[in-house]
Design an enzyme around this catalytic site. Sequence first.
Site, short mmCIF file in Angstrom:
data_model
loop_
_atom_site.label_atom_id
_atom_site.label_comp_id
_atom_site.label_asym_id
_atom_site.label_seq_id
_atom_site.Cartn_x
_atom_site.Cartn_y
_atom_site.Cartn_z
N ASN A 102 2.56 -16.59 9.74
CA ASN A 102 1.54 -15.98 10.58
C ASN A 102 0.63 -17.09 11.11
OD1 ASN A 102 0.82 -13.69 11.92
ND2 ASN A 102 -0.72 -13.08 10.43
N HIS A 103 -0.64 -16.82 11.38
CA HIS A 103 -1.43 -17.79 12.14
C HIS A 103 -1.39 -19.21 11.60
CE1 HIS A 103 -2.50 -14.16 14.06
NE2 HIS A 103 -3.28 -13.72 13.11
N CYS B 284 -7.26 -8.72 14.53
CA CYS B 284 -8.57 -8.39 15.13
C CYS B 284 -8.42 -7.37 16.24
CB CYS B 284 -9.24 -9.64 15.68
SG CYS B 284 -8.12 -10.66 16.60
N TYR C 289 -16.41 -6.81 7.95
CA TYR C 289 -15.93 -6.85 9.32
C TYR C 289 -14.87 -5.79 9.59
CZ TYR C 289 -18.49 -10.68 11.34
OH TYR C 289 -19.49 -11.44 11.89
N ALA D 98 -8.97 -16.28 10.92
CA ALA D 98 -7.85 -16.78 11.72
C ALA D 98 -8.19 -18.14 12.33
CB ALA D 98 -7.51 -15.78 12.82
#
Length: 443
Positions: A9-10, A42, A158, A298
């Site tokens: 992933n990222h 996000c 968040y 991220a």
Amino acid sequence: MKTVIIGTNHAGIAAANTLLDNYPDQEIVMIDRNSNLSYLGCGTALWVGRQIDGYEGLFYTNEEEFIHKGARIHMETAVDKIDFNGKKVYATDRDGKEIVEDYDKLILATGSRPIIPNIPGKDLEGLHFLKLFQEGQEVDKDLSRPEVETVAVIGAGYIGVEIAEAARRRGKNVLLFDAESTSLASYYDEEFAKLMDKNLEDNGIELHFGELATAYEGDKRVERLVTDKGSYDVDMVINAIGFTANAALGADDLETFRNGAYLVDNHQQTSNPDVYAVGDCATIYSNALQDTTYIALASNAVRSGIVAGHNIGGTVVDAIGVQGSNGISIFGLDLVSTGLSVKAADKFGIEVLSTEFEDLQKPAFIKENNEMVKIKIVYEKGSRRIVGAQLASRQDMSGTIHMFSLAIQEKLTIDKLKLLDIFFLPHFNQPYNYITVAALKAE
Ligand SMILES: Cc1cc2nc3c(=O)[nH]c(=O)nc-3n(C[C@H](O)[C@H](O)[C@H](O)COP(=O)(O)OP(=O)(O)OC[C@H]3O[C@@H](n4cnc5c(N)ncnc54)[C@H](O)[C@@H]3O)c2cc1C
Ligand SMILES: NC(=O)c1ccc[n+]([C@@H]2O[C@H](COP(=O)([O-])OP(=O)(O)OC[C@H]3O[C@@H](n4cnc5c(N)ncnc54)[C@H](O)[C@@H]3O)[C@@H](O)[C@H]2O)c1
């Protein structure tokens, strides 16, 4: 040289691209147990809240791009074990076949996983977490059911605040719970967090702060959420009480931080020089704290992946530390912060002072697009170096928080900020703008 990257992933993507784009002699093998990669979590609240058309644009790359660049990539393949002495990775693919990959260098990019509330009723239907794309799809499907009228969100950080807004935008009754006394308590001091609380309430979200969930109740599907303060009839629950580092694969062989994340140096190297760790599974250096910490973002995942990629590729690149800059935009109210709040500084035993100011972004004669901005700058008592900043407005202030991020990184003092050259044009700001006035007010 052969590098195996666990997790695509990222962080894993950033490391792979850095190696593939800059070091053609590198043999790259990527392994991930998921069926998709590069999903921008996000964006989940945006498409679930129908603020964007769909989720298709939330993937910024794919498996084919890495194959085209010459990598070998095993998706839907879970790494079960790593032999750090023999330098071999053991995995099981989607057909149950064992895959063994030896390596010269290994990158652990195994990220994080949601913390699960340890309360009764965990096996009931209608309980959700929000980490993977697939989990976003499940939440979206449940919200589409007309019989789902009331949604409980546990955790007003968040993810919790963003998904509470999304559920509200879908016309649901939303109850938002948090153990702390306000939303966003890890990122903002009370006077900022309370702006978000009021914003949430003004948009019909029922707040339950300082309230701890103690049980999920129901027959097959959740029907009630029980807390230390009451019992609430609900039709689904979304849990968002934080992430923990996914570091089980190396926990017995590599040095770890107090929260279990892999300890890394400024080249992302772990205690084993042939093993690197990046993103949510690794620690990071905070320039505000001037110490090692854990910040799952991220933005940090990408930068740490780039650093590891270059150091393995043969270019010495030092990570420069982060400030944990972050932002959130809910029903048009934007909050951005970087570094430490006063509350966070107190928690880490750093003696700070702060200065605040609130004013219109532009002169009052500008009638259009001219919103109030609230700013708070936090600076260390002795050194007077800036260690944090928070801003709230219905106007975009992301540029300002980037400036404060650099200020913290470069150890700028509050006194140096007072006369910083900030241009004036009534279309943009005031002659004495809110940064200058807040700094001038500092004791
Ligand atoms: C809903 C949501 C919203 C977010 N919004 C933002 C935001 O606005 N801004 C921001 O900066 N951050 C945001 N984040 C946080 C951000 O998504 C994470 O910090 C980021 O995903 C970390 O990237 P990573 O690659 O380190 O880890 P992860 O994204 O967790 O990826 C780790 C990968 O490793 C794989 N893996 C793990 N173990 C194994 C194994 N044993 N075998 C094979 N594969 C394995 C997993 O399948 C996964 O693909 C958000 C997160 C969520 C969930
Ligand atoms: N806009 C952004 O930058 C953004 C958006 C989404 C996620 N993220 C990142 O993703 C990660 C995960 O986000 P998150 O919202 O899950 O974590 P978080 O740490 O932001 O919030 C977790 C919240 O749950 C609360 N909590 C913890 N235990 C609880 C309990 N038992 N009962 C009730 N409340 C409890 C905490 O007080 C906290 O407010 C974080 O690192 C976050 O920074 C960032």
